[in-house]
Design a protein around this motif. Structure first.
Motif, PDB file in Angstrom:
ATOM      1  N   ILE A  72      -1.120   8.846  15.545  1.00 34.71           N
ATOM      2  CA  ILE A  72       0.001   9.289  14.704  1.00 34.71           C
ATOM      3  C   ILE A  72       0.276  10.743  15.048  1.00 34.71           C
ATOM      4  O   ILE A  72      -0.504  11.637  14.689  1.00 34.71           O
ATOM      5  N   GLY A 111       2.406  14.350  20.176  1.00 36.81           N
ATOM      6  CA  GLY A 111       2.744  15.654  20.770  1.00 36.81           C
ATOM      7  C   GLY A 111       1.823  15.952  21.942  1.00 36.81           C
ATOM      8  O   GLY A 111       1.359  15.047  22.632  1.00 36.81           O
ATOM      9  N   GLY A 136      -1.798  14.410  21.188  1.00 31.04           N
ATOM     10  CA  GLY A 136      -1.731  12.953  21.045  1.00 31.04           C
ATOM     11  C   GLY A 136      -1.454  12.268  22.375  1.00 31.04           C
ATOM     12  O   GLY A 136      -2.112  11.285  22.736  1.00 31.04           O
ATOM     13  N   LYS A 183       5.790   9.040  16.924  1.00 32.42           N
ATOM     14  CA  LYS A 183       6.394  10.309  16.537  1.00 32.42           C
ATOM     15  C   LYS A 183       7.801   9.981  16.053  1.00 32.42           C
ATOM     16  O   LYS A 183       8.281   8.867  16.282  1.00 32.42           O
ATOM     17  N   VAL A 239      -0.881  15.142  14.013  1.00 31.48           N
ATOM     18  CA  VAL A 239       0.309  15.908  13.610  1.00 31.48           C
ATOM     19  C   VAL A 239      -0.125  17.347  13.333  1.00 31.48           C
ATOM     20  O   VAL A 239      -1.316  17.668  13.372  1.00 31.48           O
ATOM     21  N   LYS A 240       0.821  18.209  13.045  1.00 33.94           N
ATOM     22  CA  LYS A 240       0.493  19.602  12.732  1.00 33.94           C
ATOM     23  C   LYS A 240      -0.190  19.667  11.357  1.00 33.94           C
ATOM     24  O   LYS A 240       0.063  18.809  10.493  1.00 33.94           O
ATOM     25  N   GLN A 275       1.756  19.004   8.246  1.00 33.80           N
ATOM     26  CA  GLN A 275       2.414  17.691   8.121  1.00 33.80           C
ATOM     27  C   GLN A 275       1.470  16.596   7.620  1.00 33.80           C
ATOM     28  O   GLN A 275       1.919  15.537   7.183  1.00 33.80           O
ATOM     29  N   ILE A 277      -6.917  17.430  13.517  1.00 33.34           N
ATOM     30  CA  ILE A 277      -6.072  18.489  12.968  1.00 33.34           C
ATOM     31  C   ILE A 277      -6.914  19.708  12.567  1.00 33.34           C
ATOM     32  O   ILE A 277      -7.844  19.596  11.774  1.00 33.34           O
ATOM     33  N   MET A 322     -12.696  18.221  17.024  1.00 33.05           N
ATOM     34  CA  MET A 322     -12.069  19.436  17.553  1.00 33.05           C
ATOM     35  C   MET A 322     -12.177  19.468  19.079  1.00 33.05           C
ATOM     36  O   MET A 322     -13.209  19.818  19.640  1.00 33.05           O
TER      37      MET A 322
HETATM   38  N1  LIG Z   1      -3.210  21.345  21.328  1.00 33.88           N
HETATM   39  C1  LIG Z   1      -4.541  21.435  21.273  1.00 33.88           C
HETATM   40  O1  LIG Z   1      -5.198  21.694  22.264  1.00 33.88           O
HETATM   41  C2  LIG Z   1      -5.279  21.211  20.001  1.00 33.88           C
HETATM   42  C3  LIG Z   1      -6.658  21.366  19.994  1.00 33.88           C
HETATM   43  C4  LIG Z   1      -7.360  21.059  18.822  1.00 33.88           C
HETATM   44  C5  LIG Z   1      -6.658  20.604  17.714  1.00 33.88           C
HETATM   45  N2  LIG Z   1      -5.287  20.512  17.745  1.00 33.88           N
HETATM   46  C6  LIG Z   1      -4.569  20.011  16.568  1.00 33.88           C
HETATM   47  O2  LIG Z   1      -3.874  18.856  16.970  1.00 33.88           O
HETATM   48  C7  LIG Z   1      -2.687  18.703  16.208  1.00 33.88           C
HETATM   49  C8  LIG Z   1      -1.524  18.440  17.130  1.00 33.88           C
HETATM   50  O3  LIG Z   1      -1.371  19.558  17.994  1.00 33.88           O
HETATM   51  P1  LIG Z   1      -0.299  19.510  19.151  1.00 33.88           P
HETATM   52  O4  LIG Z   1      -0.463  20.745  19.945  1.00 33.88           O
HETATM   53  O5  LIG Z   1      -0.354  18.187  19.837  1.00 33.88           O
HETATM   54  O6  LIG Z   1       1.054  19.586  18.282  1.00 33.88           O
HETATM   55  P2  LIG Z   1       2.501  18.990  18.641  1.00 33.88           P
HETATM   56  O7  LIG Z   1       2.691  18.991  20.112  1.00 33.88           O
HETATM   57  O8  LIG Z   1       3.474  19.713  17.783  1.00 33.88           O
HETATM   58  O9  LIG Z   1       2.383  17.476  18.166  1.00 33.88           O
HETATM   59  C9  LIG Z   1       2.555  17.045  16.853  1.00 33.88           C
HETATM   60  C10 LIG Z   1       3.421  15.814  16.931  1.00 33.88           C
HETATM   61  O10 LIG Z   1       3.465  15.199  15.650  1.00 33.88           O
HETATM   62  C11 LIG Z   1       4.719  14.516  15.585  1.00 33.88           C
HETATM   63  N3  LIG Z   1       5.010  14.246  14.179  1.00 33.88           N
HETATM   64  C12 LIG Z   1       5.387  15.117  13.221  1.00 33.88           C
HETATM   65  N4  LIG Z   1       5.552  14.481  12.047  1.00 33.88           N
HETATM   66  C13 LIG Z   1       5.253  13.176  12.270  1.00 33.88           C
HETATM   67  C14 LIG Z   1       5.227  11.999  11.463  1.00 33.88           C
HETATM   68  N5  LIG Z   1       5.569  12.058  10.165  1.00 33.88           N
HETATM   69  N6  LIG Z   1       4.852  10.853  12.017  1.00 33.88           N
HETATM   70  C15 LIG Z   1       4.515  10.766  13.334  1.00 33.88           C
HETATM   71  N7  LIG Z   1       4.534  11.839  14.148  1.00 33.88           N
HETATM   72  C16 LIG Z   1       4.896  13.018  13.626  1.00 33.88           C
HETATM   73  C17 LIG Z   1       5.697  15.463  16.244  1.00 33.88           C
HETATM   74  O11 LIG Z   1       6.786  14.768  16.859  1.00 33.88           O
HETATM   75  P3  LIG Z   1       8.163  14.506  16.074  1.00 33.88           P
HETATM   76  O12 LIG Z   1       8.627  15.835  15.562  1.00 33.88           O
HETATM   77  O13 LIG Z   1       9.052  13.860  17.088  1.00 33.88           O
HETATM   78  O14 LIG Z   1       7.779  13.571  14.957  1.00 33.88           O
HETATM   79  C18 LIG Z   1       4.851  16.099  17.345  1.00 33.88           C
HETATM   80  O15 LIG Z   1       5.083  15.485  18.595  1.00 33.88           O
HETATM   81  C19 LIG Z   1      -2.542  19.977  15.386  1.00 33.88           C
HETATM   82  O16 LIG Z   1      -2.885  19.709  14.053  1.00 33.88           O
HETATM   83  C20 LIG Z   1      -3.519  20.945  16.015  1.00 33.88           C
HETATM   84  O17 LIG Z   1      -4.097  21.767  15.026  1.00 33.88           O
HETATM   85  C21 LIG Z   1      -4.589  20.783  18.868  1.00 33.88           C
END
Ligand SMILES: NC(=O)c1ccc[n+]([C@@H]2O[C@H](COP(=O)([O-])OP(=O)(O)OC[C@H]3O[C@@H](n4cnc5c(N)ncnc54)[C@H](OP(=O)(O)O)[C@@H]3O)[C@@H](O)[C@H]2O)c1
Length: 266
Positions: free
Chosen positions: A8, A11, A14, A36, A70-71, A74, A97, A119
């Motif tokens: 779910i 991004g 995911g 998404k 998700v963020k 969210q 998250i 994590m």
């Molecule tokens: N990036 C990393 O390396 C990393 C490392 C550790 C932890 N995290 C955690 O992982 C999470 C995601 O990070 P990310 O960098 O992948 O963020 P991101 O690229 O912004 O991905 C989040 C995705 O969630 C989707 N989304 C939002 N609302 C939604 C809903 N109601 N239903 C389904 N999808 C939904 C968004 O797409 P739409 O707007 O099209 O819905 C977006 O593609 C965050 O909480 C972050 O703290 C990330």
């Protein structure tokens, strides 16, 4: 592997998880469903046979492991909407998250679900993540499955949840610290004669090799340093100058500052 996973939040993280699991062969594409709201960015996954949807309820019906990516702001709304469809005997919850505690998810979902808090870091995109995992209510089979999932995407370690903030600093912020160290090497390399391209290659591969020495030989960094430092030589002279300038101390203080920030302000 017959378990089905719904992701779910398709991004950065995911999609990296979906791609890593497919390319490792651990889970067949048809056993992954990723959601998404705007699915147009997931066409490359559709082409590979992954199911894509903007309907989270469809994902819940499809899978037994539900991975939330998700963020942080969210997740509450997403969980509240899905709660009536989640079944404790069927669904296992995985959250990647940042900063969302298991008890916060339990306040929304009740205490009976197997819940994993995970994590990873950004190297998950190339299946070289360091992933810290904690869990509540999970049985041996579920723990093994989740470890297997993230072992396809790098290395894993199980930790107590109280160390999750520390894990975020050391493993996730740690990627940025390492990048800054490599960048400084590149700048130094240019000053002593290399062009930027060659300096970047030498700096990155040297750091990769140094890390692999520790991981593969299970040695302490000082043992490896001893092998490079000749008495009165150039390595020890440079190392000592770095320490006089506060090298180790600045890193430790930076890690400690990141930790205070995450614990007190986030
Ligand atoms: N990036 C990393 O390396 C990393 C490392 C550790 C932890 N995290 C955690 O992982 C999470 C995601 O990070 P990310 O960098 O992948 O963020 P991101 O690229 O912004 O991905 C989040 C995705 O969630 C989707 N989304 C939002 N609302 C939604 C809903 N109601 N239903 C389904 N999808 C939904 C968004 O797409 P739409 O707007 O099209 O819905 C977006 O593609 C965050 O909480 C972050 O703290 C990330």
């Amino acid at each position: 592997m017959s378990n089905k996973i719904a992701i779910i939040g398709g991004g950065n993280l995911g999609t990296a998880i979906a791609e890593g699991l497919m390319s490792s062969g651990f889970i067949k594409a048809e056993n992954i469903l990723i959601t998404k709201r705007n699915t147009s960015t997931l066409k490359h996954l559709v082409d590979k046979g992954v199911q894509v949807s903007s309907n989270n309820e469809e994902a819940i019906n499809f899978a037994d492991y539900i991975l939330f990516a998700v963020k942080p702001f969210q997740i509450k709304e997403v969980l509240v909407k899905l709660k009536p469809k989640l079944i404790t005997k069927k669904h296992k919850i995985i959250s990647v998250i940042t900063g969302v505690w298991i008890k916060e998810m339990q306040e929304l979902l009740g205490n009976n679900f197997s819940i994993f808090r995970v994590m990873p870091n950004t190297a998950i995109a190339i299946k070289e993540s360091m992933t810290c995992i904690t869990h509540d209510n999970a049985n041996e089979e579920e723990i093994k499955f989740v470890a297997d999932v993230f072992n396809q995407l790098g290395k894993t370690v199980f930790i107590e949840e109280k160390l999750m903030d520390a894990a975020t600093v050391l493993a996730a912020c740690g990627t940025a610290y390492a990048m800054r160290y490599i960048r400084a090497n590149i700048q130094g390399g240019i000053e002593i004669g290399f062009n930027a391209t060659i300096a970047s290659l030498i700096a990155a591969q040297t750091v990769k090799g140094a890390a692999e020495l520790l991981l593969q030989k299970n040695t302490h960094p000082e043992q490896e340093i001893d092998k490079v430092t000749t008495p009165k030589g150039c390595t020890i002279a440079g190392l000592n100058e770095m320490e006089h300038q506060g090298f180790s101390s600045s890193l430790i203080k930076g890690i400690s500052t990141s930790y205070k920030k995450i614990v007190h302000d986030m």
